[in-house]
Design a protein around this motif. Structure first.
Motif, PDB file in Angstrom:
ATOM      1  N   PHE A 259       0.782  -1.445  -0.247  1.00 55.73           N
ATOM      2  CA  PHE A 259       0.174  -0.046  -0.030  1.00 55.73           C
ATOM      3  C   PHE A 259       0.876   1.279  -0.019  1.00 55.73           C
ATOM      4  N   LYS A 260       2.043   1.159   0.376  1.00 57.91           N
ATOM      5  CA  LYS A 260       3.070   2.032   0.728  1.00 57.91           C
ATOM      6  C   LYS A 260       2.042   3.384   1.705  1.00 57.91           C
ATOM      7  N   VAL A 261       2.348   3.105   2.423  1.00 62.01           N
ATOM      8  CA  VAL A 261       1.565   3.735   3.547  1.00 62.01           C
ATOM      9  C   VAL A 261       2.703   3.628   4.630  1.00 62.01           C
ATOM     10  N   LYS A 262       2.587   5.614   5.104  1.00 61.72           N
ATOM     11  CA  LYS A 262       4.038   5.016   5.920  1.00 61.72           C
ATOM     12  C   LYS A 262       3.050   5.596   7.663  1.00 61.72           C
ATOM     13  N   GLN A 263       1.907   6.670   7.244  1.00 62.75           N
ATOM     14  CA  GLN A 263       1.368   7.357   8.637  1.00 62.75           C
ATOM     15  C   GLN A 263       1.014   6.609  10.151  1.00 62.75           C
ATOM     16  N   TYR A 264       1.536   4.931   9.854  1.00 58.21           N
ATOM     17  CA  TYR A 264       0.356   4.254  10.741  1.00 58.21           C
ATOM     18  C   TYR A 264       1.915   3.947  11.209  1.00 58.21           C
ATOM     19  N   LYS A 265       2.936   4.245  11.456  1.00 59.75           N
ATOM     20  CA  LYS A 265       3.845   3.928  11.577  1.00 59.75           C
ATOM     21  C   LYS A 265       4.069   4.126  13.536  1.00 59.75           C
ATOM     22  N   SER A 266       4.070   5.266  13.659  1.00 59.86           N
ATOM     23  CA  SER A 266       4.174   5.750  14.679  1.00 59.86           C
ATOM     24  C   SER A 266       2.662   5.703  15.554  1.00 59.86           C
ATOM     25  N   LEU A 267       1.684   4.834  15.341  1.00 57.32           N
ATOM     26  CA  LEU A 267       0.831   4.280  16.028  1.00 57.32           C
ATOM     27  C   LEU A 267       1.387   3.048  16.446  1.00 57.32           C
ATOM     28  N   VAL A 268       2.272   2.439  15.291  1.00 52.42           N
ATOM     29  CA  VAL A 268       3.038   0.694  15.706  1.00 52.42           C
ATOM     30  C   VAL A 268       4.180   0.441  16.365  1.00 52.42           C
ATOM     31  N   ILE A 269       4.238   2.366  16.786  1.00 55.89           N
ATOM     32  CA  ILE A 269       5.940   1.666  17.399  1.00 55.89           C
ATOM     33  C   ILE A 269       5.112   2.062  18.680  1.00 55.89           C
ATOM     34  N   ALA A 270       4.153   2.577  18.898  1.00 59.66           N
ATOM     35  CA  ALA A 270       3.166   3.046  19.999  1.00 59.66           C
ATOM     36  C   ALA A 270       2.708   1.721  20.688  1.00 59.66           C
ATOM     37  N   ALA A 271       2.382   0.770  20.309  1.00 63.46           N
ATOM     38  CA  ALA A 271       1.353  -0.594  19.904  1.00 63.46           C
ATOM     39  C   ALA A 271       2.437  -1.239  20.006  1.00 63.46           C
ATOM     40  N   PHE A 272       3.863  -1.593  20.002  1.00 59.74           N
ATOM     41  CA  PHE A 272       4.740  -2.861  20.164  1.00 59.74           C
ATOM     42  C   PHE A 272       4.895  -2.349  21.511  1.00 59.74           C
ATOM     43  N   GLN A 273       5.201  -1.126  22.257  1.00 57.01           N
ATOM     44  CA  GLN A 273       5.996  -1.131  23.179  1.00 57.01           C
ATOM     45  C   GLN A 273       5.016  -1.247  23.904  1.00 57.01           C
ATOM     46  N   TYR A 274       3.585  -1.091  23.866  1.00 55.98           N
ATOM     47  CA  TYR A 274       2.177  -1.240  24.908  1.00 55.98           C
ATOM     48  C   TYR A 274       1.766  -1.902  25.480  1.00 55.98           C
ATOM     49  N   PHE A 275       1.542  -2.908  24.044  1.00 57.83           N
ATOM     50  CA  PHE A 275       0.659  -3.766  23.314  1.00 57.83           C
ATOM     51  C   PHE A 275       0.986  -5.160  24.073  1.00 57.83           C
ATOM     52  N   ASP A 276       0.285  -6.234  24.264  1.00 58.49           N
ATOM     53  CA  ASP A 276       1.187  -6.938  24.039  1.00 58.49           C
ATOM     54  C   ASP A 276       0.863  -8.366  22.921  1.00 58.49           C
ATOM     55  N   LYS A 277       1.600  -9.285  22.459  1.00 57.81           N
ATOM     56  CA  LYS A 277       1.899  -9.869  20.954  1.00 57.81           C
ATOM     57  C   LYS A 277       0.601 -10.077  20.666  1.00 57.81           C
ATOM     58  N   SER A 278       0.128 -10.142  21.020  1.00 52.73           N
ATOM     59  CA  SER A 278      -1.691 -10.731  20.356  1.00 52.73           C
ATOM     60  C   SER A 278      -1.944  -9.278  20.010  1.00 52.73           C
ATOM     61  N   ASN A 279      -2.378  -8.106  20.778  1.00 49.29           N
ATOM     62  CA  ASN A 279      -2.741  -7.140  20.380  1.00 49.29           C
ATOM     63  C   ASN A 279      -2.481  -5.965  19.528  1.00 49.29           C
ATOM     64  N   PHE A 280      -1.185  -6.820  19.331  1.00 46.36           N
ATOM     65  CA  PHE A 280      -0.347  -6.124  18.552  1.00 46.36           C
ATOM     66  C   PHE A 280       0.049  -5.979  17.135  1.00 46.36           C
ATOM     67  N   VAL A 281      -0.688  -7.400  17.212  1.00 40.37           N
ATOM     68  CA  VAL A 281      -1.055  -7.640  15.645  1.00 40.37           C
ATOM     69  C   VAL A 281      -2.833  -7.495  15.234  1.00 40.37           C
ATOM     70  N   LYS A 282      -2.965  -7.503  15.754  1.00 42.37           N
ATOM     71  CA  LYS A 282      -4.734  -7.146  15.655  1.00 42.37           C
ATOM     72  C   LYS A 282      -4.607  -5.555  15.456  1.00 42.37           C
ATOM     73  N   ALA A 283      -3.651  -4.336  15.942  1.00 43.24           N
ATOM     74  CA  ALA A 283      -3.271  -3.175  15.905  1.00 43.24           C
ATOM     75  C   ALA A 283      -2.766  -2.823  14.266  1.00 43.24           C
ATOM     76  N   LEU A 284      -1.939  -3.843  13.833  1.00 43.93           N
ATOM     77  CA  LEU A 284      -1.170  -4.037  12.226  1.00 43.93           C
ATOM     78  C   LEU A 284      -1.869  -4.616  11.496  1.00 43.93           C
ATOM     79  N   LYS A 285      -3.172  -5.354  11.991  1.00 38.18           N
ATOM     80  CA  LYS A 285      -4.062  -5.599  10.971  1.00 38.18           C
ATOM     81  C   LYS A 285      -5.421  -4.389  11.144  1.00 38.18           C
ATOM     82  N   ILE A 286      -5.451  -3.692  11.515  1.00 38.11           N
ATOM     83  CA  ILE A 286      -6.561  -2.386  11.644  1.00 38.11           C
ATOM     84  C   ILE A 286      -5.966  -1.765  10.265  1.00 38.11           C
TER      85      ILE A 286
END
Length: 567
Positions: free
Chosen positions: A346-373
């Motif tokens: 998709f060549k999108v970049k805007q999501y990366k800040s969100l994913v960095i935060a999710a990686f730091q604070y979410f557990d593994k399962s919720n992190f993966v779900k965040a990426l899929k969202i």
């Protein structure tokens, strides 16, 4: 001016490289990065100086005393390296005369004198020149062993990007000098050009300091006065200055900084740094990035905390561009590589800040779900909707801050936080129903969409990158020679509809070649041989604009169930 803080004086190249002085670019400094526009600007300045006999101010260079007649270049490495290359290219002009047998003895003496004066001394053992200037760890070998020995690279294509730039700089000045002296080509003229112009008319303000803290302070101060450094340079030197009182701490910071740069890459680092900062703070633009981070670092311990956080995020950030990276081996049970492939497609970049935060604070399962969202939103919002990317970034930023404050702790809460940028089903289906994609430059994206539709319709396990399918245009791309197709589609209708998703389908390469521009009746028979159900279902009595649009509307209904978030 002289005090305990720094010494300043006006210097030219003759002063800088004279009297046995040695200059070293620190190992951690960035690679050589000047390009054609920089070389052109310098050459214009040299030509103007040669024609007017007025000195040209080259700006300030910041040096740190290392030991007797040895200096570390804190700022100015690009300029000094380029001028050194220009001098080497000038000396090379004289070597051309030697090879041609012109005044051989005198020109050999000129080369020896000029090399010793501006470049370095020759080893008695190896008979190779060791320079007065040493570049960083990535560039010095090529500079010493190739440029200073007047050799051509054995394999230019295998050089690193920065070594290519060093060679290209040499080649550029070689061409300019060959042109300049084409009508008056003599060793005496070229030597005079080096001695009278390159070495004396290019003038610097030389600032010399005695310790790391002073060096980094001067470096930052110069930037605030308009020298125009990048956020990368500024942050690096600021962090170094905060720990410079301790050599042990400084060495540790230098090592960790280099590790982070090696992971991310120097060119990508400013974007990474911005995404990292936006993962916990209000959106900041690149030009204000350094000031924002600087306010958060008061003590030396904050430097180590920042670097630890940057290093952790760097591995993730790099892996977001590499679906096959070993980083994802811990996520094999979640089939996360497909999600990463889609985000890259998709060549999108805007999501990366969100994913960095999710990686730091979410557990593994919720992190993966965040990426899929993020994948679903990216497809609906960016790919099909083509909506405002700035608005999307603001919503992602707000959600990232909420994650970092632990106000959003689960993927389901994140989905609700992002609901304003989730294109609803009706709007998505309507937009999908009229979507056109260009098969010339969006072929991979189209294959992805068609394969996802096929999988949803059949429950078969097709991979959009591996399946042996081509993109079939039911209405052919060219109908100029077909009376049959022209009877169903006007010229304007063909132009507007040929790349609509409703006109596209999956087809094996062999069948695609057979179908080509045939009439629809022949195409239908070929389609029945295909393994792809969506193509077999193209069995109408004819193919016209109305049926094309109707098929795309049906595909849109299927698409709603594929790219969907369950709130």
């Amino acid at each position: 001016m002289k005090n305990n803080f720094l010494d300043t004086n006006t210097s030219n190249i003759e002063d800088i490289f004279g009297n046995g002085k040695i200059y070293r670019v620190p190992l951690y400094q960035r690679d050589y990065s000047w390009k054609l526009e920089n070389w052109e600007d310098l050459w214009i300045d040299i030509e103007e100086t040669a024609s007017t006999d007025y000195p040209h101010y080259m700006g300030a260079i910041v040096l740190q005393n290392s030991k007797d007649k040895s200096f570390i270049i804190i700022d100015g490495q690009q300029r000094l390296a380029t001028i050194s290359i220009a001098i080497v290219a000038s000396i090379y002009q004289i070597k051309k005369l030697i090879h041609a047998g012109t005044d051989k003895a005198q020109n050999e003496e000129r080369v020896e004198l000029l090399m010793r004066k501006y470049i370095g001394t020759k080893s008695a053992a190896s008979l190779k020149y060791s320079s007065k200037l040493f570049l960083n760890e990535n560039n010095d070998s090529f500079y010493q062993s190739t440029l200073l020995q007047f050799k051509k690279p054995i394999n230019y294509r295998k050089l690193s990007d920065s070594d290519k730039l060093l060679w290209d700089a040499f080649y550029y000045f070689d061409q300019q000098l060959s042109s300049k002296f084409s009508t008056d080509f003599s060793g005496a003229k070229i030597a005079a050009f080096i001695d009278d112009f390159l070495s004396t008319k290019l003038v610097f303000i030389q600032i010399t300091v005695d310790d790391d803290l002073s060096a980094y302070t001067v470096f930052e101060t110069l930037n605030s006065r308009g020298i125009g450094l990048t956020s990368t340079d500024l942050l690096k030197n600021f962090l170094f200055s905060k720990v410079a009182a301790s050599k042990t701490d400084l060495d540790h910071v230098k090592h960790q900084w280099k590790k982070i740069i090696d992971i991310i890459g120097l060119n990508e680092f400013p974007a990474f740094l911005r995404h990292y900062t936006n993962s916990f703070d209000l959106i900041v633009t690149k030009d204000k990035l350094f000031k924002r981070l600087k306010t958060k670092i008061k003590q030396a311990n904050a430097v180590f905390e920042l670097l630890d956080a940057l290093e952790q995020s760097a591995y993730l950030y790099y892996a977001l561009e590499k679906p096959a990276d070993e980083f994802w081996e811990d996520y094999t049970e979640y089939n996360i590589k497909d999600t990463i492939r889609e985000l890259n497609l998709f060549k999108v970049k805007q999501y990366k800040s969100l994913v960095i935060a999710a990686f730091q604070y979410f557990d593994k399962s919720n992190f993966v779900k965040a990426l899929k969202i993020c994948t679903v939103i990216s497809f609906r919002y960016n790919i099909i909707g083509r909506l405002n990317a700035n608005d999307l970034e603001k919503v992602y930023n707000k959600a990232a801050i909420a994650i970092s404050k632990k106000e959003v702790a689960h993927a389901r809460d994140l989905a609700h936080a992002l609901k304003s940028v989730y294109v609803d089903d009706e709007v998505f289906a309507n937009t999908f129903s009229t979507k056109t994609l260009n098969t010339r430059n969006q072929k991979k994206l189209i294959r992805y969409i068609l394969v996802k539709l096929e999988v949803q319709m059949t429950s078969k396990d097709f991979d959009f990158e591996e399946t042996a399918a081509t993109i079939e245009h039911i209405l052919p791309e060219s109908i100029e020679k077909s009376e049959y197709w022209q009877s169903y589609f006007s010229e304007d209708e063909h132009a507007n509809l040929v790349n609509r998703l409703g006109n596209l389908s999956l087809l094996e390469p062999r069948l695609n070649r057979t179908a080509a521009n045939q009439d629809f009746e022949q195409k239908k028979e070929i389609y029945q041989e295909s393994q792809y159900e969506m193509t077999k279902q193209v069995e109408m009595s004819e193919w016209n604009p109305q049926l094309l649009k109707r098929r795309q509307a049906r595909l849109a209904k299927v698409a709603k169930s594929i790219w969907k978030i369950q709130f």
